[in-house]
Each structure stands twice: as structure tokens, then as C-alpha cells.
Design a protein around this motif. Structure first.
Motif, PDB file in Angstrom:
ATOM      1  N   VAL A  28      49.791  34.241  35.421  1.00  0.00           N
ATOM      2  CA  VAL A  28      48.450  34.035  35.942  1.00  0.00           C
ATOM      3  C   VAL A  28      47.833  35.357  36.383  1.00  0.00           C
ATOM      4  CG1 VAL A  28      47.095  32.821  37.679  1.00  0.00           C
ATOM      5  CG2 VAL A  28      49.018  31.700  36.568  1.00  0.00           C
ATOM      6  N   ASN A  29      48.647  36.339  36.745  1.00  0.00           N
ATOM      7  CA  ASN A  29      48.116  37.648  37.113  1.00  0.00           C
ATOM      8  C   ASN A  29      47.259  38.230  35.993  1.00  0.00           C
ATOM      9  OD1 ASN A  29      48.693  38.298  39.736  1.00  0.00           O
ATOM     10  ND2 ASN A  29      50.726  39.068  39.277  1.00  0.00           N
ATOM     11  N   ALA A  30      47.591  37.896  34.767  1.00  0.00           N
ATOM     12  CA  ALA A  30      46.811  38.395  33.640  1.00  0.00           C
ATOM     13  C   ALA A  30      45.374  37.901  33.706  1.00  0.00           C
ATOM     14  CB  ALA A  30      47.460  37.971  32.327  1.00  0.00           C
ATOM     15  N   LEU A  31      45.178  36.680  34.217  1.00  0.00           N
ATOM     16  CA  LEU A  31      43.819  36.159  34.355  1.00  0.00           C
ATOM     17  C   LEU A  31      43.015  37.027  35.313  1.00  0.00           C
ATOM     18  CD1 LEU A  31      44.430  32.333  34.707  1.00  0.00           C
ATOM     19  CD2 LEU A  31      43.380  33.498  32.775  1.00  0.00           C
ATOM     20  N   ALA A  32      43.595  37.347  36.446  1.00  0.00           N
ATOM     21  CA  ALA A  32      42.880  38.130  37.456  1.00  0.00           C
ATOM     22  C   ALA A  32      42.650  39.557  36.991  1.00  0.00           C
ATOM     23  CB  ALA A  32      43.661  38.114  38.763  1.00  0.00           C
ATOM     24  N   ALA A  33      43.583  40.103  36.260  1.00  0.00           N
ATOM     25  CA  ALA A  33      43.478  41.495  35.832  1.00  0.00           C
ATOM     26  C   ALA A  33      42.350  41.706  34.829  1.00  0.00           C
ATOM     27  CB  ALA A  33      44.798  41.956  35.232  1.00  0.00           C
ATOM     28  N   GLN A  34      41.992  40.681  34.082  1.00  0.00           N
ATOM     29  CA  GLN A  34      40.981  40.834  33.046  1.00  0.00           C
ATOM     30  C   GLN A  34      39.598  41.115  33.619  1.00  0.00           C
ATOM     31  OE1 GLN A  34      41.035  37.771  30.085  1.00  0.00           O
ATOM     32  NE2 GLN A  34      43.254  37.777  29.983  1.00  0.00           N
ATOM     33  N   ASP A  35      39.271  40.562  34.768  1.00  0.00           N
ATOM     34  CA  ASP A  35      37.939  40.716  35.349  1.00  0.00           C
ATOM     35  C   ASP A  35      38.023  40.858  36.867  1.00  0.00           C
ATOM     36  OD1 ASP A  35      35.825  40.480  33.273  1.00  0.00           O
ATOM     37  OD2 ASP A  35      36.892  38.639  32.818  1.00  0.00           O
ATOM     38  N   ALA A  36      38.820  41.785  37.348  1.00  0.00           N
ATOM     39  CA  ALA A  36      39.050  41.900  38.790  1.00  0.00           C
ATOM     40  C   ALA A  36      37.794  42.368  39.523  1.00  0.00           C
ATOM     41  CB  ALA A  36      40.188  42.865  39.052  1.00  0.00           C
ATOM     42  N   VAL A  37      37.478  41.662  40.581  1.00  0.00           N
ATOM     43  CA  VAL A  37      36.432  42.046  41.518  1.00  0.00           C
ATOM     44  C   VAL A  37      37.086  41.973  42.890  1.00  0.00           C
ATOM     45  CG1 VAL A  37      34.200  41.436  42.513  1.00  0.00           C
ATOM     46  CG2 VAL A  37      34.594  41.158  40.065  1.00  0.00           C
ATOM     47  N   ASN A  38      37.163  43.122  43.591  1.00  0.00           N
ATOM     48  CA  ASN A  38      37.971  43.209  44.804  1.00  0.00           C
ATOM     49  C   ASN A  38      37.614  42.198  45.881  1.00  0.00           C
ATOM     50  OD1 ASN A  38      39.488  45.272  43.735  1.00  0.00           O
ATOM     51  ND2 ASN A  38      38.151  46.869  44.527  1.00  0.00           N
ATOM     52  N   ASP A  39      36.344  41.903  46.104  1.00  0.00           N
ATOM     53  CA  ASP A  39      35.945  41.043  47.204  1.00  0.00           C
ATOM     54  C   ASP A  39      35.813  39.580  46.804  1.00  0.00           C
ATOM     55  OD1 ASP A  39      33.756  43.629  48.442  1.00  0.00           O
ATOM     56  OD2 ASP A  39      35.853  43.214  48.915  1.00  0.00           O
ATOM     57  N   ASP A  40      36.069  39.232  45.601  1.00  0.00           N
ATOM     58  CA  ASP A  40      35.892  37.875  45.121  1.00  0.00           C
ATOM     59  C   ASP A  40      37.107  37.020  45.476  1.00  0.00           C
ATOM     60  OD1 ASP A  40      34.936  35.663  43.513  1.00  0.00           O
ATOM     61  OD2 ASP A  40      36.455  36.291  42.073  1.00  0.00           O
ATOM     62  N   PRO A  41      36.928  35.887  46.196  1.00  0.00           N
ATOM     63  CA  PRO A  41      38.077  35.062  46.575  1.00  0.00           C
ATOM     64  C   PRO A  41      38.766  34.397  45.385  1.00  0.00           C
ATOM     65  CG  PRO A  41      36.028  34.013  47.255  1.00  0.00           C
ATOM     66  CD  PRO A  41      35.680  35.382  46.759  1.00  0.00           C
ATOM     67  N   VAL A  42      38.040  34.159  44.300  1.00  0.00           N
ATOM     68  CA  VAL A  42      38.670  33.537  43.133  1.00  0.00           C
ATOM     69  C   VAL A  42      39.630  34.515  42.464  1.00  0.00           C
ATOM     70  CG1 VAL A  42      38.257  32.524  40.862  1.00  0.00           C
ATOM     71  CG2 VAL A  42      36.767  31.934  42.798  1.00  0.00           C
ATOM     72  N   THR A  43      39.223  35.766  42.306  1.00  0.00           N
ATOM     73  CA  THR A  43      40.126  36.773  41.756  1.00  0.00           C
ATOM     74  C   THR A  43      41.323  36.948  42.679  1.00  0.00           C
ATOM     75  OG1 THR A  43      38.275  37.893  40.684  1.00  0.00           O
ATOM     76  CG2 THR A  43      40.301  39.155  40.951  1.00  0.00           C
TER      77      THR A  43
END
Length: 161
Positions: free
Chosen positions: A5-20
């Protein structure tokens, strides 16, 4: 494999976004970190027509409902090859469309699943998570043999010998 699942977050990381942050915490196996990203009275809506996997696809409330959903995912499914199709991050609503390969652990059956999740964000925390599959019947079919095995008459006959 929660690390996938880390791959999902790494594709479009936004530091302040709670979903990421949620995707990263889940991928790292950080249950407390996952729950901390939700409001105390959040709604987890995963209600779909998947009768072969009882007590999983429903509306739950609070951080206990968050824990239950993610525990069920880890217990029942192996998730591989997650791919983000769309991640639209808004100030109060985030939309995630993804595909992944899943295997239902009890039967060993696998399928590629299209998942859409909408997150409602309130003051930097997720207040509602709505999960849906494009084809819930495909997920239901993964557990079809398991549902037969759980049938009380079948269980009685097996126990009777």
C-alpha cells in the motif's frame, strides 16, 4: 502485504494530506497512526452487496470501526500490485481510484479489483470514508467456496462424519 500500500502513497505524496498519511501509515502497519487520522466520531461506509463475506461490508462508526475495517482487510485479503488511477486531493474531499490484485486468504481465489474511495476531511482529519468496488460480485465470488464451507448443514454433516 500492507507494505504494498505504500506504493499508493508514494505515487502522489502530499505531505499535509491526511489521505496520503493514511496510506503511508497503513502500508507501514501503523494501526495507531491510521486511527489517529480519523475523527473520533467518523463514519466508515463500506456497505456493498457481498454476502459471502459477512460482517465486513457495512457502515461502522468511530475509530473502532476504522480498526475493524483495516483488521478485516489484513485478516481476509492479500493485496498486491496497487495502482493509483486517480488521486484528487481537495480541502474537504479527496477521491482515490485504484486497482489492485487481491487474494481471499480462505479460498486462495484471486481477482483484480477496481476500488473507489471518497474521504471527507474535517479540520485535517478524515470524518468519513466511503469505499466501493466497481464490481462487488467479483469480490463476493472470491469467497463463494468459503460461504459453502460455513453453511451450518455442511458443518453438521462434516462433524457427524
Amino acid at each position: 502485504d500492507p507494505s504494498a500500500v505504500n506504493a499508493l502513497a508514494a505515487q502522489d505524496a502530499v505531505n499535509d494530506d491526511p489521505v496520503t498519511a493514511l496510506l503511508k501509515a497503513w502500508g507501514a502497519g501503523d494501526d495507531e497512526g491510521v486511527k489517529a487520522l480519523f475523527t473520533e466520531n467518523c463514519v466508515v461506509d463500506t456497505a456493498m452487496d457481498i454476502p459471502n463475506i459477512p460482517n465486513m461490508y457495512k457502515v461502522s462508526h468511530g475509530r473502532e470501526g476504522v480498526q475493524e475495517w483495516f483488521d478485516n482487510l489484513k485478516e481476509k485479503f492479500e493485496v498486491r500490485n496497487p495502482q493509483v488511477n486517480d488521486l484528487t486531493i481537495g480541502s474537504t474531499r479527496t477521491y482515490l481510484s485504484a486497482t489492485c490484485d487481491v487474494t481471499y486468504k480462505k479460498t486462495g481465489k484471486a481477482a483484480n479489483v477496481d476500488i473507489t474511495t471518497t474521504y471527507i476531511v474535517d479540520n485535517g482529519l478524515i470524518s468519513k470514508m466511503i469505499v466501493s468496488y466497481r464490481d462487488p460480485s467479483a469480490v463476493n465470488a472470491l469467497a463463494a467456496q468459503d460461504a459453502v464451507n460455513d453453511d451450518p448443514v455442511t458443518a453438521l454433516l462434516k462433524a457427524w462424519g
